[in-house]
Design a protein around this motif. Structure first.
Motif, PDB file in Angstrom:
ATOM      1  N   VAL A 163      -3.313   3.554  -0.072  1.00  0.00           N
ATOM      2  CA  VAL A 163      -4.092   2.872  -1.108  1.00  0.00           C
ATOM      3  C   VAL A 163      -3.284   1.674  -1.629  1.00  0.00           C
ATOM      4  O   VAL A 163      -2.057   1.751  -1.719  1.00  0.00           O
ATOM      5  CB  VAL A 163      -4.441   3.805  -2.300  1.00  0.00           C
ATOM      6  CG1 VAL A 163      -5.408   4.887  -1.879  1.00  0.00           C
ATOM      7  CG2 VAL A 163      -3.178   4.416  -2.892  1.00  0.00           C
ATOM      8  N   THR A 201      -3.438   9.139   2.917  1.00  0.00           N
ATOM      9  CA  THR A 201      -4.279   7.990   2.602  1.00  0.00           C
ATOM     10  C   THR A 201      -3.444   6.840   2.054  1.00  0.00           C
ATOM     11  O   THR A 201      -2.666   7.021   1.099  1.00  0.00           O
ATOM     12  CB  THR A 201      -5.338   8.380   1.528  1.00  0.00           C
ATOM     13  OG1 THR A 201      -5.944   9.595   1.944  1.00  0.00           O
ATOM     14  CG2 THR A 201      -6.380   7.286   1.380  1.00  0.00           C
ATOM     15  N   GLU A 215       0.871  -1.177   0.000  1.00  0.00           N
ATOM     16  CA  GLU A 215       0.000   0.000   0.000  1.00  0.00           C
ATOM     17  C   GLU A 215       0.904   1.222   0.000  1.00  0.00           C
ATOM     18  O   GLU A 215       2.002   1.193   0.570  1.00  0.00           O
ATOM     19  CB  GLU A 215      -0.912  -0.009   1.232  1.00  0.00           C
ATOM     20  CG  GLU A 215      -1.926  -1.154   1.183  1.00  0.00           C
ATOM     21  CD  GLU A 215      -2.815  -1.221   2.427  1.00  0.00           C
ATOM     22  OE1 GLU A 215      -3.809  -1.954   2.389  1.00  0.00           O
ATOM     23  OE2 GLU A 215      -2.509  -0.543   3.424  1.00  0.00           O
TER      24      GLU A 215
END
Lengths: 308, 173
Positions: free
Chosen positions: B94, B92, B83
């Protein structure tokens, strides 16, 4: 002993080796450009991830660089394209062998070895030993027979020794393990997911696979007709595997062609092509331009053909 | 290679039509047969030794161990991934493809080095560098972590339960 020798050197038509060589070299081009490209990307990976294999330690092979992977990749493509012509079979064949093996080494020396590509090394190393072999040369050759036998042995060893590896690393309980479930969970295609809902299918498959791999050498005892059926069954197995988990042992599939009468298939293909409208058109053009038709190409017209 | 006649009908290879086998056989001399037979013996020994006692480092004589490990019928299947945090969304995490096209290495190559990565998480920064070279148009990665998904399997059937662990994390300095 003499029976073993006769078996190892059983003569086959030179044309069979010519067809197989063309397929092998065509495959090399497709392989390095499309199928197995991780070696090329290792040119962009940091050398900290390089983990030399024994081959690299012995030969002092360096970590991948962009220059190295480009040279190996395009060396494979150019040498294989030239080798398909059948000229300089030893020189070009061994250049392809060195470039392809080194390129695979680059792919495998970053922590992950693909276990399906070792037998192809045998094909690349031994096919050049046959020397000149023309597609229309039907003379029987012991050198051609030996090369094909060695390739067949390596291809079958792949099955038998992979069964041995399952017993060595997975133990007897491998057949009752969830190894295939793991494979489908990790990389199963959408149309393989139903296998997870009916767990006995993958469990049963493991038993069938183990039995098929252990008994793979039986192929050498079969009649010609059943040998071809056995090869077809293995191709069906590999097609199913690819459909389920998108893994195909591509080089090995090319090796399995060594069991087939490839020169007969090539003849049928030529006959079919000659019957097509396009084939007739090309044939007429060649005749009108004064070129000899393909059937006129004979061993006698090429001094030294097939002599290695 | 020596040329000996098998059929004895003609002293010179004759022209033939496609599909008609010639009775001439191109035979090998004793020396040519000997080195070929020796090659088969050596290759057999190397491949068998690799399968008996070798490991992956012996390639091409390494054991043919595709799908050779036993997976417990009841347990968990591990699947490793990465990630990232990008320069566009620094807060964030992802998922990103762990593929050669994206980072220069594939999943198995990273999976096999988890101990080294945990000992020195800065190694993950090299993946961000490779990504920047391979995908120059994509947002730069400012953070990268390795995650392991454990998919629970009971009696060879996935239950749908998935546990996720973070194994190592790197942030750009």
């Amino acid at each position: 002993m003499s029976r073993l020798r006769d078996w190892l050197f059983a003569p086959v038509p030179l044309a069979r080796v010519a067809v197989l060589r063309a397929l092998v070299f065509a495959f090399v081009i497709v392989d390095v450009l499309l199928l197995h490209t991780s070696g090329w990307y290792h040119g962009e990976a940091d050398p900290v991830w390089y983990e030399p294999l024994v081959m690299g330690q012995v030969l002092h092979l360096p970590p991948a660089s962009v220059l190295l992977v480009e040279v190996l990749k395009w060396g494979c493509v150019v040498a294989a394209a030239l080798a398909i012509s059948g000229r300089a079979p030893r020189l070009l064949g061994w250049v392809v062998a060195v470039c392809w093996i080194w390129y695979q080494y680059v792919a495998f020396s970053y922590g992950k070895v693909d276990h399906d590509r070792a037998d192809f090394v045998v094909a690349l190393a031994l096919l050049p030993t046959v020397g000149i072999a023309h597609l229309s040369d039907r003379r029987l050759s012991e050198a051609a027979g030996f090369a094909l036998r060695a390739i067949q042995l390596a291809a079958v060893a792949t099955y038998f020794l992979s069964a041995w590896a399952k017993l060595r690393f997975g133990g007897l309980e491998w057949v009752n393990s969830a190894t295939m479930v793991r494979a489908v969970v990790r990389r199963g295609t959408p149309w393989a997911q139903w296998l997870l809902e009916i767990p006995w299918t993958l469990h049963w498959f493991q038993w069938v696979l183990m039995a098929a791999e252990i008994t793979a050498p039986v192929i050498f005892l079969l009649s010609e007709r059943w040998r071809r059926r056995a090869v077809a069954a293995w191709f069906a197995f590999h097609a199913m595997t690819y459909a389920a988990i998108t893994i195909a042992f591509w080089p090995h599939l090319v090796m399995m062609l060594a069991f087939l009468p490839l020169e007969e298939y090539a003849d049928r293909l030529r006959a079919w092509w000659a019957r097509t409208r396009a084939g007739r058109w090309v044939g007429e053009r060649r005749l009108s331009s004064g070129a000899a038709p393909p059937a006129a190409s004979t061993p006698a017209s090429r001094p030294g053909a097939g002599v290695g | 290679m020596r040329l000996r006649r098998g059929g004895g009908r003609t002293a010179y290879p004759r022209p033939m039509t496609s599909g008609e086998p010639d009775t001439d056989v191109l035979r090998l001399g004793a020396g040519a047969r000997a080195w070929r037979a020796g090659t088969v013996v050596v290759l057999t020994l190397l491949f068998c030794a690799g399968s008996l006692v070798g490991n992956d480092h012996w390639w091409p004589f390494s054991p043919w161990r595709m799908f050779a490990t036993s997976q417990a019928a009841t347990g968990s299947v591990w699947s490793t991934g990465i990630e990232v945090r990008t320069a566009d969304h620094v807060d964030t995490w992802v998922p990103a493809p762990l593929t050669p096209e994206n980072v220069g290495l594939n999943r198995a190559e990273v999976e096999g080095r988890i101990p080294q990565i945990q000992a020195d998480p800065s190694r993950l920064g090299t993946l961000a560098t490779s990504h920047a070279r391979l995908r120059p148009g994509a947002p730069a990665w400012v953070g990268l972590r390795v995650v392991r998904h454990k998919i629970v399997v009971v009696d060879r059937e996935p239950t749908g339960e998935v546990e996720t662990d973070v194994l190592a994390e790197w942030s750009s300095p």
